[in-house]
Design an enzyme around this catalytic site. Structure first.
Site, PDB file in Angstrom:
ATOM      1  N   LYS A 111     -24.905 -24.616 -28.145  1.00  0.00           N
ATOM      2  CA  LYS A 111     -25.879 -24.849 -27.079  1.00  0.00           C
ATOM      3  C   LYS A 111     -26.263 -26.325 -26.929  1.00  0.00           C
ATOM      4  O   LYS A 111     -25.548 -27.090 -26.302  1.00  0.00           O
ATOM      5  CB  LYS A 111     -27.113 -23.965 -27.288  1.00  0.00           C
ATOM      6  CG  LYS A 111     -26.854 -22.486 -26.968  1.00  0.00           C
ATOM      7  CD  LYS A 111     -28.140 -21.701 -26.929  1.00  0.00           C
ATOM      8  CE  LYS A 111     -27.910 -20.233 -26.595  1.00  0.00           C
ATOM      9  NZ  LYS A 111     -27.552 -19.986 -25.199  1.00  0.00           N
ATOM     10  N   ASP A 149     -27.746 -18.541 -38.201  1.00  0.00           N
ATOM     11  CA  ASP A 149     -27.339 -18.733 -36.811  1.00  0.00           C
ATOM     12  C   ASP A 149     -28.386 -19.610 -36.130  1.00  0.00           C
ATOM     13  O   ASP A 149     -29.471 -19.152 -35.790  1.00  0.00           O
ATOM     14  CB  ASP A 149     -27.227 -17.370 -36.127  1.00  0.00           C
ATOM     15  CG  ASP A 149     -26.899 -17.465 -34.637  1.00  0.00           C
ATOM     16  OD1 ASP A 149     -27.037 -18.561 -34.053  1.00  0.00           O
ATOM     17  OD2 ASP A 149     -26.538 -16.433 -34.039  1.00  0.00           O
ATOM     18  N   PHE A 205     -29.312 -11.566 -31.972  1.00  0.00           N
ATOM     19  CA  PHE A 205     -28.256 -11.816 -30.992  1.00  0.00           C
ATOM     20  C   PHE A 205     -27.340 -12.897 -31.550  1.00  0.00           C
ATOM     21  O   PHE A 205     -27.794 -14.011 -31.854  1.00  0.00           O
ATOM     22  CB  PHE A 205     -28.817 -12.268 -29.641  1.00  0.00           C
ATOM     23  CG  PHE A 205     -27.743 -12.387 -28.587  1.00  0.00           C
ATOM     24  CD1 PHE A 205     -27.369 -11.284 -27.832  1.00  0.00           C
ATOM     25  CD2 PHE A 205     -27.085 -13.586 -28.375  1.00  0.00           C
ATOM     26  CE1 PHE A 205     -26.354 -11.369 -26.883  1.00  0.00           C
ATOM     27  CE2 PHE A 205     -26.069 -13.692 -27.428  1.00  0.00           C
ATOM     28  CZ  PHE A 205     -25.706 -12.577 -26.679  1.00  0.00           C
TER      29      PHE A 205
END
Length: 394
Positions: free
Chosen positions: A245, A216, A129
């Site tokens: 995040k 990532d 993702f």
């Protein structure tokens, strides 16, 4: 609570949260919940951390935004800190993880174009993702979230996660590959932790074929794994690194870091952002990094993660519904035999906010500020929850 003025992409939401403090949030009826998902790996310092709150208040009273037409002192300071902590050379700031990954994809495309390739290809993984923009959606290994958005951009080759042979096979088939984009641990894919030699072998392949290794770390970064970045467990350094995040602890910010040849691919005018790296976001992120260091939260995440994992394994060892408990640091997945989305609602009765991903994986991403007592309470409540769920499923 719902309203027709909001698009329906999040579906029905049955819980309204109005306040947070430390590792807890409260709903509009005064009920308290431990936030064991940390706003999906965002609030690593918990809610309303004093250092972050003070930095936001001070910056809001000073200067919120000026755009990247001008020098921003806090942006430079944050870049210096991230480069030092990561071993990278420079950084581009954005507003989210998806934007950071878009920047990484653009770096790979830029390299391919400089090499004269008509369709530069990036190797991506099944179960990955990377975001919901068109390019990151294409890189994401989930057909369900891609449905309805064709045509998707070309230039991506997909292989199974944690499979070096599959990557080697692609290298033999294609001469226009420029990069590998991979999560050190797949978060949305079910907290899937690869073999210890997976990232080092990817690093070797990328060096052998002159590809960019792009990691990532949107979810794994900023201390969640017990290191600032999860790749630091493997003793390697990527060519491109993305994070977001937990970097802002709730203030939107993303970062794409690069080193070596990747660090000089962007030139004046080749990429940009109106809000990326503005004074407010950078001050908040500087406060996050200061707290991670001064409160020894990287070490704390590693210790608590071990405690939580061991406690869950001990209490659930005889539960046949549990297939595997896996993770690293405070990033833990409990894979169950059957789909278990109803656990999200059931956990609220215990005063806990959790998440289920990949259909049958209960995901725990608690704040790095969890106490020992809270850690044990969480393990006990989650174990009881799963055991009761297993009995209901019989």
């Amino acid at each position: 609570m719902s309203t027709p003025t909001l698009m329906d992409n999040y579906g029905e939401r049955t819980l309204t949260l109005v306040r947070g403090e430390g590792n807890y949030v409260w709903d509009n009826e005064g009920r308290r919940y431990m936030d064991a998902i940390s706003g999906i790996a965002v609030c690593g310092l918990g809610h309303c951390h004093p250092k972050v709150t003070e930095a936001i208040q001070d910056q809001a009273n000073t200067l919120l935004h000026v755009s990247n037409l001008y020098n921003i002192p806090a942006q430079q300071q944050l870049a210096d800190r991230l480069v030092y902590m990561s071993g990278m050379d420079n950084v581009f700031f954005s507003n989210s993880g998806a934007e950071a990954n878009e920047a990484a994809i653009k770096l790979a495309r830029k390299l391919g174009n400089e090499r004269g390739l008509s369709t530069p290809r990036i190797i991506v993984m099944e179960g990955a993702f990377h975001g919901r923009t068109l390019a990151t959606l294409t890189a994401t290994g989930n057909e369900k979230v891609q449905q309805g958005f064709a045509p998707l951009p070309e230039g991506f080759l997909r292989v199974p996660f944690n499979n070096i042979d599959a990557v080697t096979h692609l290298a033999e088939q294609y001469d226009d590959i420029v990069a590998v984009l991979v999560e050190p641990i797949q978060g949305e894919g079910g907290i899937r932790v690869p073999a210890a030699d997976y990232l080092p072998k990817l690093r070797m392949l990328c060096d052998q074929h002159d590809w960019l290794l792009m990691l990532d770390e949107i979810q794994t970064g900023n201390g969640r794994s017990g290191r600032m970045f999860a790749y630091q467990h493997a003793g390697i350094v990527p060519d491109v690194l993305t994070t977001a995040k937990g970097l802002g602890n709730g203030v939107p910010i993303g970062a794409c870091l690069a080193r070596g040849k990747a660090a000089s691919l962007f030139t004046a005018g080749s990429h940009g952002s109106t809000f990326g790296g503005n004074p407010l976001a950078c001050r908040a992120s500087l406060a996050v990094l200061e707290a991670l260091e001064s409160e020894w939260l990287l070490e704390r995440a590693e210790k608590l993660g071990t405690q939580l994992m061991q406690s869950l394994q001990l209490q659930l060892q005889d539960c046949p519904a549990v297939l595997e408990i896996r993770g690293l640091g405070l990033m833990i997945g409990i894979e169950l035999e059957h789909p278990c989305s109803e656990l999200v609602e059931q956990a609220r009765a215990y005063g806990i906010l959790i998440n289920v991903t990949a259909g049958n994986v209960l995901r725990l991403l608690p704040p790095l500020t969890l106490t020992d007592a809270e850690c044990q309470q969480l393990a006990g409540d989650i174990s009881t929850l799963i055991q009761q769920f297993a009995l209901q499923a019989v």
